[in-house]
Structures are given as structure tokens and as C-alpha cells.
Design a protein around this motif. Structure first.
Motif, short mmCIF file in Angstrom:
data_model
loop_
_atom_site.label_atom_id
_atom_site.label_comp_id
_atom_site.label_asym_id
_atom_site.label_seq_id
_atom_site.Cartn_x
_atom_site.Cartn_y
_atom_site.Cartn_z
N MET A 200 0.72 -0.98 0.04
CA MET A 200 -0.14 0.00 0.27
C MET A 200 0.94 1.23 0.42
SD MET A 200 -3.38 0.96 2.81
CE MET A 200 -2.39 0.19 4.09
N GLU A 201 0.63 1.79 -0.88
CA GLU A 201 1.32 3.58 -0.94
C GLU A 201 1.10 4.74 0.29
OE1 GLU A 201 3.31 4.63 -3.84
OE2 GLU A 201 3.18 2.88 -4.78
N PRO A 202 2.03 4.82 0.23
CA PRO A 202 2.38 5.97 1.89
C PRO A 202 1.53 6.90 1.34
CG PRO A 202 4.78 5.72 0.87
CD PRO A 202 3.31 5.32 0.27
N LEU A 203 0.45 7.54 2.52
CA LEU A 203 -0.25 8.98 2.43
C LEU A 203 0.51 10.27 2.07
CD1 LEU A 203 -3.23 8.40 4.53
CD2 LEU A 203 -3.22 7.47 2.99
N ARG A 204 0.21 11.08 0.77
CA ARG A 204 0.74 11.79 0.12
C ARG A 204 0.56 13.71 1.17
NH1 ARG A 204 -2.22 11.88 -4.16
NH2 ARG A 204 -1.94 13.67 -4.38
N ALA A 205 1.66 13.88 1.64
CA ALA A 205 0.79 15.23 2.95
C ALA A 205 0.08 16.53 1.73
CB ALA A 205 2.64 16.40 3.13
N LEU B 134 -8.29 5.79 4.39
CA LEU B 134 -8.60 4.63 4.52
C LEU B 134 -9.03 3.70 3.41
CD1 LEU B 134 -10.41 5.64 8.14
CD2 LEU B 134 -7.97 4.44 7.55
N GLU B 135 -9.15 4.35 2.23
CA GLU B 135 -10.06 3.94 1.52
C GLU B 135 -9.21 2.84 0.90
OE1 GLU B 135 -11.24 6.10 -2.31
OE2 GLU B 135 -9.76 7.22 -1.55
N ASP B 136 -7.77 2.66 0.77
CA ASP B 136 -6.94 1.70 0.29
C ASP B 136 -6.59 0.96 1.46
OD1 ASP B 136 -7.12 3.27 -2.04
OD2 ASP B 136 -5.30 3.73 -1.59
N LEU C 125 -12.05 1.09 7.23
CA LEU C 125 -13.42 1.14 6.89
C LEU C 125 -14.22 -0.01 7.50
CD1 LEU C 125 -13.27 2.95 3.50
CD2 LEU C 125 -13.49 4.09 5.89
N THR C 126 -15.33 -0.45 7.42
CA THR C 126 -15.56 -0.97 7.61
C THR C 126 -17.09 -1.15 6.72
OG1 THR C 126 -17.72 0.15 8.81
CG2 THR C 126 -16.73 -0.34 10.34
#
Length: 122
Positions: free
Chosen positions: A1-6, A35-37, A86-87
Motif C-alpha cells: 500500500m502506498e504511503p499517504l501524501r502530505a 482509509l479507502e485503500d 473502514l467497515t
């Protein structure tokens, strides 16, 4: 999974202009997008949500958990770690959010003009 970008949520970004709110506070929609990924730790969420204080982010996460949109998993071994994900209910939020983002992108200029006009009047 890619890190989240600032810069995931730049100040001049459709997500900040979107007049449609999702969730229980102004940050809930942005948390859900983070949280979508897949699951993320609090420290990972802080990167794109750097404008949100840790206290307010914690409150947003608790409200999203209360509403059944995210799940908090705490692990104690080998080290303490808390993940947010996410649920299925939270996943079902993504399609309406995408539609709202597309609407905002389509009406970007009109929204900017309205905000500028309002700031001039005030």
C-alpha cells in the motif's frame, strides 16, 4: 500500500470546497478518503491531515467508530499498535463521496466565485 501524501488535501483542492459534508464533522470525509485503500495508523493519517490537531483527529475517529463507519483494532504484541479501517458501511460511503467530489470538480469555478463574492460582501 502506498504511503499517504502530505499534499493529498491541499488547501486549494476540491475536497476543501465541497459543500457536501459526510460523516459527523468537517474532517470525517477526509478521514474516510485516507482509509479507502486499507487500514492506517494514527501517525499515517496525520500526514495528509496535518491541519487537524491530534485532539480533533482523535475525536473524529471516535465519532466515525461510534457511527459504525470505521473499526479500531488494537494490537499489543510485539509492540502496541492501533489501526483504523473502514467497515463495510464505511466502504459503502465511498461511492456517494466520489459523486460529490465529481460534482464539486464540475462546479469548481462557480463555488470559488461564490466564496469570493461572499468574502467581498463581509
Amino acid at each position: 500500500m502506498e504511503p499517504l501524501r502530505a499534499d493529498m488535501f491541499d488547501e486549494i483542492c476540491p475536497s476543501t470546497l465541497n459543500p457536501i459534508r459526510f460523516g459527523n464533522d468537517k474532517w470525517a470525509g477526509l478521514v474516510i478518503r485516507c482509509l479507502e485503500d486499507g487500514p492506517r495508523r494514527f501517525s499515517e493519517l496525520r500526514i495528509p491531515l496535518h491541519r487537524v490537531t491530534p485532539k480533533v483527529l482523535t475525536q473524529s475517529l471516535r465519532l466515525l467508530e461510534r457511527d459504525g463507519l470505521i473499526h479500531r483494532t488494537e494490537r499489543t504484541t510485539p509492540v502496541r499498535r492501533v489501526d483504523y479501517a473502514l467497515t463495510p458501511l464505511g466502504q459503502s460511503f465511498l461511492a456517494p463521496m466520489q459523486a460529490a467530489c465529481e460534482w464539486t470538480a464540475t462546479h469548481w469555478t462557480e463555488l470559488l466565485d461564490a466564496r469570493e463574492d461572499a468574502s467581498i460582501r463581509n
